[in-house]
Design a protein around this motif. Structure first.
Motif: not given
Length: 661
Positions: A133-137, A145-147, A156-161
Motif C-alpha cells: 500500500t501507498y498512503a500519502p500525507v 486515495p490509498t493505492t 485506488n481505495r477512496f473513503e467511499s469507493a
C-alpha cells in the motif's frame, strides 16, 4: 517671531499607510487562497505520478515471477512545492509505502496425476502472501486515495469507493496464476525509494490439475479488502455462472475468510482441467527462501528394459510452488536396488539422474527415490519398470569379444576416406553427420548388442542417441557440431572393442564461425503448454537473435497467447530478449501463430544478444493453446512434432527440432 503650522503632508502619509494595508491584505489573501490551490495541484499531479510508478512496481513483480530475473521500481514517496520568494510553503508532502500483514491464499480441491498427485491430492494448499500500500500525507489534496496492490491487481481505495488501475491475473481461461509476495517493506518520507524485486521461486513449471470430484470444484481463496461484488466486476471476462461458455471458467465469487481470519474472496471454478502456475517473489527485508517439498518422475517410469540392460531414470525435486530446486539431495530408498548412484544432488533444473541396471530375472520391478530420511508420500517418487527376459540371442555383448567398426557416415559437405577413419566436414554446407556402426563376431553380424557412443570433447558436438541396440549387426547415431573450425572424435563401443572416427570441421570461407547457436541437449526440455530449453553461443562473436518462428502442427497447437505476460523469453543472456503480443498497440486477443510464421523480436518486444561466454541461456515459450506433451530433442525436421527457428543477425537460421517422447 511666530511660525505658522503646516499640515499639507498628512494626506500623503495616510495614503501610504492605506496602500501598505491593502498590499498586506492582498498578500494575505494570496497566501490563504492561491498558494493552497497551487499546492493542491502539485499534490494531485504527484499522486498521479505515484499511481504510474506503482503500476510499474506491479508489472515488475509479475515479470520477475515469470522470468526468474530480478528488477526494481522507483516510487516517489513525496514531492516539493515550487520555490516562493514572498510566500510560505508548508513542509513537503510525504507518504508511506509498506507491505500489508501476511495472510494465506489457498488452492483447494485440486488433484494432479502421477507422482505430482502425492502433493496435489485435493487437500487445501496454503501460500502466505502480502500486499503493498501507498498512503500519502498531503496538506491540501484532502481526499487522496490509498493505492493498493494485492493478488496481481492494483486499485485506488477512496473513503467511499475503489477504482481499479490494473486488473486481476488470478484466472484467465483455464490458467490459474498465483504470485505470492514475501518480505517486509516500510518506507516513509518525501524521498524517492527504489524497491528491489527478487525472484524466490519463479514460475518455471506448470502443473495440470482438475477438480477432486464431480461435486468438489477447484477453488481459489485470496486475501483482499475488496468484497465479492467488486471481484465479480474484476472477473467479468471470466465469469460463467451458467457454465455454457468454454472460454470462461469462474462459476461463482463468494465472500470468505482466510485460514488466519482475514477478509477474502473465494473463486469457484467449473469442473475441468486447469494449468496451475505458482510463484514467489520478495521485496524489502526478511525474504524467506524455499526448500525441497516434493519429488516427481520425469523419465524412466513404465519403461521396459532388457535383462542385463540399463535404463536412465530422471526425477525432479520441486518446492511448494511446483518449481525446481537445485542442490537438493535425492536418495535411492532401497540401497539393495540395482541403481547408481545411491544418492546425488539435483542440477540447475532440479533434476537428478540415476541408472537402473536390470537383473537377470524378468518381470515388473519398482524403484523408489526420496528426499527425506523419513519421507512422507510427497517426498518419495516411485518408478515402475518391466524387465524383459527375452533378449534375442540371450547376450547383450557386455563381456563378448566383438569387432566394432564405423561403416557409414553421411552428411551435407562431408568427405570421408574409404575406411571411415577420417572425415572432413564443410560447416558452410552442413553441421550434421549420420553415423552407422557395425558389430560382428567372427565376421557374422550380431543382433541385440548394446552399442555405446561418445565424443572425446563435449564442447564440440553432441551425439544423439548415446546408446543403441544392433539390428542385424547395425545401429546408428547422429552427430551435430558447431559451424566453426575444429576436430572431434566419435567412438562406438560394444563388448571389448572400440572404433574411433575423426571428423575435422572447417568453414569453406576459412576462419572461425562468427555466428554460432545450438541447443544444450543435456539440459533437457520442459513442455506442456510451455516449451523451455537451453541454448549456448558456440561462435567467436556475439550473436543477436532477431526473429523467431514456431511450428507446432505436429501436436495440434496453433497459437501462443500468454495474456499480459511474455509469450517468449530469452533469459540469462547478456541482453535478454522477449516477445509479447499484448504490448503497446496490440489487443488482448492478439496472438502468435504457431504455424511457422516468422516474427521480428524488435517489433514484438526486444532482441536478445548472446556473448561467446553465454552457455546457459533459457528459451521459454508460454501460452500454447494445446498441451505439447512430453517433448525431447529430435534429430531432424522429418521426425519432429515441434520446430523452433531462431534467426540470427547475419541472416542464418537455427532450426531446433522436438518430438514427443
Amino acid at each position: 517671531m511666530r511660525f505658522r503650522t503646516d499640515d499639507r503632508a498628512v494626506t500623503v502619509q495616510i495614503g501610504t499607510v492605506l496602500l501598505f494595508g491593502v498590499l498586506i491584505v492582498l498578500l494575505s489573501t494570496y497566501q490563504a487562497t492561491v498558494v493552497p490551490q497551487q499546492n493542491e495541484e502539485v499534490e494531485f499531479n504527484h499522486n498521479q505520478q505515484v499511481q504510474g510508478e506503482l503500476q510499474d512496481l506491479r508489472d515488475e513483480l509479475l515479470r520477475t515471477a515469470a522470468t526468474d530475473s530480478g528488477g526494481s521500481a522507483s516510487v516517489a514517496l513525496g514531492t516539493r512545492y515550487p520555490e516562493r520568494a514572498l510566500f510560505v510553503n508548508p513542509a513537503p508532502p510525504s507518504g508511506t509505502l509498506r507491505t500489508t500483514p501476511p495472510s494465506n491464499a489457498t488452492v483447494g480441491n485440486a488433484t494432479a496425476v502421477g507422482e505430482t498427485g502425492d502433493y496435489w491430492n485435493g487437500s487445501d494448499r496454503n501460500f502466505s502472501t502480502r500486499g503493498v500500500t501507498y498512503a500519502p500525507v498531503y496538506h491540501e489534496y484532502r481526499r487522496a486515495p490509498t493505492t493498493v496492490y494485492e493478488n496481481g491487481a492494483l486499485y485506488n481505495r477512496f473513503e467511499s469507493a475503489n477504482r481499479t488501475l490494473a486488473g486481476q491475473r488470478l484466472v484467465r481461461g483455464n490458467r490459474i496464476s498465483l504470485v505470492a509476495l514475501n518480505g517486509s517493506l516500510a518506507e516513509s518520507g518525501s524521498a524517492t525509494e527504489s524497491v528491489d524485486v527478487r525472484p524466490v521461486s519463479a514460475a518455471t513449471r506448470t502443473v495440470t490439475v482438475e477438480n477432486e470430484s464431480a461435486d468438489e470444484n477447484v477453488t481459489v481463496v485470496v486475501p483482499t479488502n475488496r468484497g465479492a461484488e467488486e471481484w465479480t466486476d474484476l472477473l467479468a471476462e471470466e465469469l460463467d455462472e451458467d457454465e455454457d461458455d468454454p472460454e470462461r471458467r469462474v462459476t461463482a465469487v463468494e465472500d470468505a475468510t482466510t485460514t488466519d481470519g482475514a477478509n477474502a474472496v473465494r473463486l469457484v471454478l467449473e469442473p475441468g482441467t486447469y494449468e496451475l502456475e505458482l510463484a514467489k517473489v520478495g521485496v524489502g527485508s526478511d525474504v524467506s527462501g524455499v526448500d525441497a517439498h516434493y519429488v516427481t518422475t520425469v523419465r524412466g517410469d513404465s519403461e521396459t528394459v532388457r535383462a542385463g540392460g540399463e535404463q536412465r531414470v530422471v526425477v525432479e525435486v520441486r518446492d511448494r510452488y511446483n518449481n525446481p530446486v537445485s542442490g537438493a539431495r535425492v536418495n535411492v530408498s532401497d540401497p539393495d536396488d540395482p541403481v547408481t548412484p545411491e544418492r546425488t544432488e539435483t542440477d540447475a533444473e532440479g533434476r537428478a539422474t540415476f541408472v537402473y541396471r536390470a537383473p537377470d530375472d524378468p518381470g515388473p520391478k519398482t524403484v523408489a527415490f526420496n528426499i527425506s530420511d523419513d519421507p512422507e508420500p510427497r517426498e518419495e517418487a516411485t518408478v515402475d519398470l518391466f524387465v524383459d527376459g527375452d533378449d534375442g540371442d540371450g547376450d547383450d555383448g557386455a563381456d563378448r569379444t566383438y569387432d566394432v567398426e564405423w561403416t557409414d557416415a553421411v552428411g551435407d559437405g562431408l568427405d570421408c576416406d574409404d575406411g571411415h577413419d577420417r572425415c572432413t566436414l564443410d560447416a558452410d554446407e552442413g553441421t550434421t553427420v549420420d553415423l552407422t556402426a557395425n558389430v560382428t563376431e567372427d565376421g557374422d553380424p550380431v543382433s541385440n548388442s548394446t552399442v555405446d557412443y561418445a565424443l572425446n570433447r563435449s564442447d564440440f558436438g553432441d551425439l544423439s542417441p548415446t546408446e543403441g541396440v544392433t539390428d542385424a549387426g547395425e545401429n546408428g547415431t547422429t552427430l551435430d557440431v558447431p559451424a566453426e573450425n575444429g576436430t572431434v572424435k566419435a567412438y562406438a563401443a560394444s563388448g571389448d572393442d572400440v572404433d574411433p572416427i575423426t571428423i575435422h570441421v572447417e568453414r569453406s570461407g576459412g576462419g572461425p564461425s562468427e555466428q554460432g547457436l545450438r541447443p544444450v541437449e543435456s539440459a533437457g526440455v520442459t513442455s506442456g503448454t510451455q516449451l523451455t530449453f537451453t541454448v549456448e553461443n558456440t561462435g567467436s562473436e556475439s550473436v543477436t537473435v532477431t526473429d523467431f518462428a514456431v511450428d507446432a502442427g505436429g501436436v495440434d497447437a496453433s497459437r501462443l497467447n500468454n495474456g499480459d505476460s511474455d509469450e517468449l523469453g530469452i533469459l540469462r543472456a547478456t541482453q535478454p530478449g522477449f516477445a509479447n503480443r499484448d504490448g503497446p498497440g496490440n489487443s488482448p486477443t492478439s496472438r502468435f501463430d504457431a504455424d511457422g510464421t516468422t516474427y521480428a523480436l524488435a517489433a514484438e518486444g526486444s532482441e536478445a544478444v548472446l556473448e561467446p561466454s553465454d552457455d546457459d541461456v533459457t528459451v521459454d515459450f508460454r501460452g500454447f493453446d494445446a498441451d505439447l506433451g512430453d517433448l525431447e530433442f529430435a534429430d531432424s525436421a522429418a521426425d519432429a512434432d515441434v520446430t523452433v527457428t531462431l534467426t540470427l543477425d547475419d541472416g542464418t537460421e537455427r532450426a531446433i527440432h522436438f518430438r514427443q517422447s
